[in-house]
Design an enzyme around this catalytic site. Structure first.
Site, PDB file in Angstrom:
ATOM      1  N   ASP A  44      -1.534  85.985 -19.676  1.00 39.15           N
ATOM      2  CA  ASP A  44      -1.097  86.505 -20.975  1.00 39.15           C
ATOM      3  C   ASP A  44      -1.784  85.730 -22.092  1.00 39.15           C
ATOM      4  OD1 ASP A  44       0.505  87.910 -22.880  1.00 39.15           O
ATOM      5  OD2 ASP A  44       1.737  86.108 -23.061  1.00 39.15           O
ATOM      6  N   TYR A  97       7.776  84.845 -15.771  1.00 41.34           N
ATOM      7  CA  TYR A  97       8.297  86.015 -16.466  1.00 41.34           C
ATOM      8  C   TYR A  97       9.491  86.619 -15.731  1.00 41.34           C
ATOM      9  CZ  TYR A  97       4.653  86.933 -19.973  1.00 41.34           C
ATOM     10  OH  TYR A  97       3.829  86.890 -21.055  1.00 41.34           O
ATOM     11  N   ASP A 127      -5.937  74.472 -18.905  1.00 38.96           N
ATOM     12  CA  ASP A 127      -6.292  73.864 -20.200  1.00 38.96           C
ATOM     13  C   ASP A 127      -7.817  73.803 -20.361  1.00 38.96           C
ATOM     14  OD1 ASP A 127      -6.216  72.049 -18.078  1.00 38.96           O
ATOM     15  OD2 ASP A 127      -5.323  70.411 -19.229  1.00 38.96           O
ATOM     16  N   ASP A 145      -5.302  86.898 -24.672  1.00 34.78           N
ATOM     17  CA  ASP A 145      -5.286  86.972 -26.142  1.00 34.78           C
ATOM     18  C   ASP A 145      -6.412  86.105 -26.701  1.00 34.78           C
ATOM     19  OD1 ASP A 145      -3.080  88.697 -26.375  1.00 34.78           O
ATOM     20  OD2 ASP A 145      -2.196  87.516 -27.996  1.00 34.78           O
ATOM     21  N   LYS A 200      -2.887  75.383 -12.636  1.00 36.95           N
ATOM     22  CA  LYS A 200      -2.537  74.034 -13.104  1.00 36.95           C
ATOM     23  C   LYS A 200      -2.095  73.263 -11.871  1.00 36.95           C
ATOM     24  CE  LYS A 200      -1.804  71.106 -16.501  1.00 36.95           C
ATOM     25  NZ  LYS A 200      -2.852  70.591 -17.410  1.00 36.95           N
TER      26      LYS A 200
HETATM   27  C1  IPM Z   1       1.073  91.609 -23.029  1.00 36.18           C
HETATM   28  C2  IPM Z   1       2.230  91.305 -23.941  1.00 36.18           C
HETATM   29  C3  IPM Z   1       3.511  91.330 -23.129  1.00 36.18           C
HETATM   30  C4  IPM Z   1       3.401  90.246 -22.081  1.00 36.18           C
HETATM   31  C5  IPM Z   1       4.796  91.162 -23.957  1.00 36.18           C
HETATM   32  C6  IPM Z   1       4.901  92.194 -25.045  1.00 36.18           C
HETATM   33  C7  IPM Z   1       6.025  91.162 -23.095  1.00 36.18           C
HETATM   34  O1  IPM Z   1       2.040  90.109 -24.601  1.00 36.18           O
HETATM   35  O2  IPM Z   1       1.071  92.684 -22.398  1.00 36.18           O
HETATM   36  O3  IPM Z   1       0.172  90.789 -22.948  1.00 36.18           O
HETATM   37  O4  IPM Z   1       3.650  89.074 -22.367  1.00 36.18           O
HETATM   38  O5  IPM Z   1       3.060  90.574 -20.953  1.00 36.18           O
HETATM   39 MG    MG Z   2       0.117  89.264 -24.290  1.00 35.44          MG
END
Ligand code: IPM
Ligand code: MG
Length: 352
Positions: free
Chosen positions: A244, A141, A220, A248, A188
């Site tokens: 990240d 990032y 993975d 999710d 990884k």
């Molecule tokens: C999160 C989001 C952010 C990230 C984005 C919006 C930059 O997806 O906080 O998980 O990738 O960190």
């Molecule tokens: Mg995110």
């Protein structure tokens, strides 16, 4: 007195943050903490007003606050424009860096009343309760990025230092000690040099935590394990981008990403925000689930030294779920609006 910087941001950010503030005001009535809420801009709304996704005034306000409560940033008008030079997300990345928020803590918990909306079988989600420690200010990032060969090639550098790994690893081990003493490093290391640095560093640190069982898992494989046997995990430690993606994925198995809070901690001021994004399609319609924002406020209460108040917020959220006072992704047949959910939770704190 506690000064809280409110960065409501974009999309549904302002709506869900308003409910979190409502709940904190109810907490304040009971516990007389003396919250002072001060609002600043971040993201697309900041670009519209000032040209900058993170105006200097916002950074300054956050640095001079006891904590920061953030809604969400992002707007589709930037997503679909690869040529855009300023983006709302830059505001989020910059505030994380400016406040030195190197550890993002994302608890993944299944609520009984949500088992039926989980995409997994109830038997798999029933005992899910783990926490992800995601590194937040390093890796791909923040590495050098750019174009070369006249723009026909692009690169994003992933780099980590031992010190960057150590400081978050210490937090994750300490958390594991206070939980079920099981830490999984996700990397990884069969391919990436940075992952091998993570493995070396974390293995060394584990010698100081003999009571914590450390295992290392390729990302993975971890992605698969999260859907096959999520109850396996207690504390996951991982680098920025893996964290990240996995959070999710992990949020989805609990039934609703609208339930997941997070805390970002580091050098001084901590920041609290829902894991979900700005959900632009939902903005202004009163359909966004404010529980992730409210639970983020509960994490903030805990961090500021009010664990009892934090527990009261959790209990009120659980009561709302039990009674079906929830937005449409959870209660399809008889959904409550964003503000109805906030009202119910706030009123149940005050009367208890
Ligand atoms: C999160 C989001 C952010 C990230 C984005 C919006 C930059 O997806 O906080 O998980 O990738 O960190
Ligand atoms: Mg995110």
């Amino acid at each position: 007195m506690k000064k809280i910087a409110i960065l409501a941001g974009d999309g549904v950010g302002p709506e869900v943050t308003a409910e979190a503030v409502k709940v904190l005001q109810a907490v304040d009535k009971k516990h007389a903490i003396g919250f002072v809420f001060e609002r600043e801009l971040i993201g697309a709304c900041a670009i519209d007003a000032t040209g900058d996704p993170l105006p200097a005034a916002t950074v300054e306000r956050c640095q001079n606050s006891d904590a920061v409560l953030l809604g969400a940033v992002g707007h589709p008008r930037f997503d679909n424009d690869p040529a855009a030079t300023v983006r709302p997300e830059q505001g989020l990345l910059k505030i994380r860096k400016a406040l030195g928020l190197y550890a993002n803590i994302r608890p993944i918990k299944s609520y009984k009343s949500l088992h039926s909306v989980s995409p997994l079988k109830e038997s798999l989600v029933a005992d899910v309760d783990f926490v992800v420690f995601r590194e937040l200010t390093g890796g791909i990032y923040f590495g050098e990025k750019g174009r070369r060969n006249g723009g026909s090639e692009a690169f994003d550098l992933c780099a980590y230092s031992v010190e960057e790994v150590e400081r978050i690893a210490l937090l994750a081990f300490a958390a594991a000690q206070s939980r079920h003493k099981h830490l999984t490093l996700v990397d990884k290391a069969n391919v990436l040099e940075t992952s091998r640095l993570w493995r070396d560093t974390v293995s060394k640190i584990s010698n100081n935590f003999p009571d914590v069982q450390l295992d290392c898992m390729f990302v993975d494989n971890a992605a698969m394990k999260i859907v096959q046997q999520p109850a396996f995990f207690d504390v996951i430690l991982t680098e920025n981008m893996f964290g990240d993606i996995l959070t999710d994925e992990a949020s989805a198995i609990t039934g609703s990403i609208g339930m997941l809070p997070s805390a970002s901690v580091g050098s001084k001021v901590a920041l609290f925000e829902p894991v979900h994004g700005s959900f632009p399609e939902g903005a202004g319609r009163g359909i966004a689930n404010p529980m992730a924002a409210i639970l983020s406020a509960a994490m903030m209460l805990e961090h500021l030294g009010y664990p009892e108040a934090a527990q009261e917020v959790l209990a009120a959220v659980e009561l709302a779920l039990e009674k079906g006072i929830a937005t449409s992704e959870i209660n399809k047949d008889n959904p409550a609006s964003t503000s109805e959910v906030g009202d119910f939770i706030a009123s149940n704190i005050y009367v208890r």
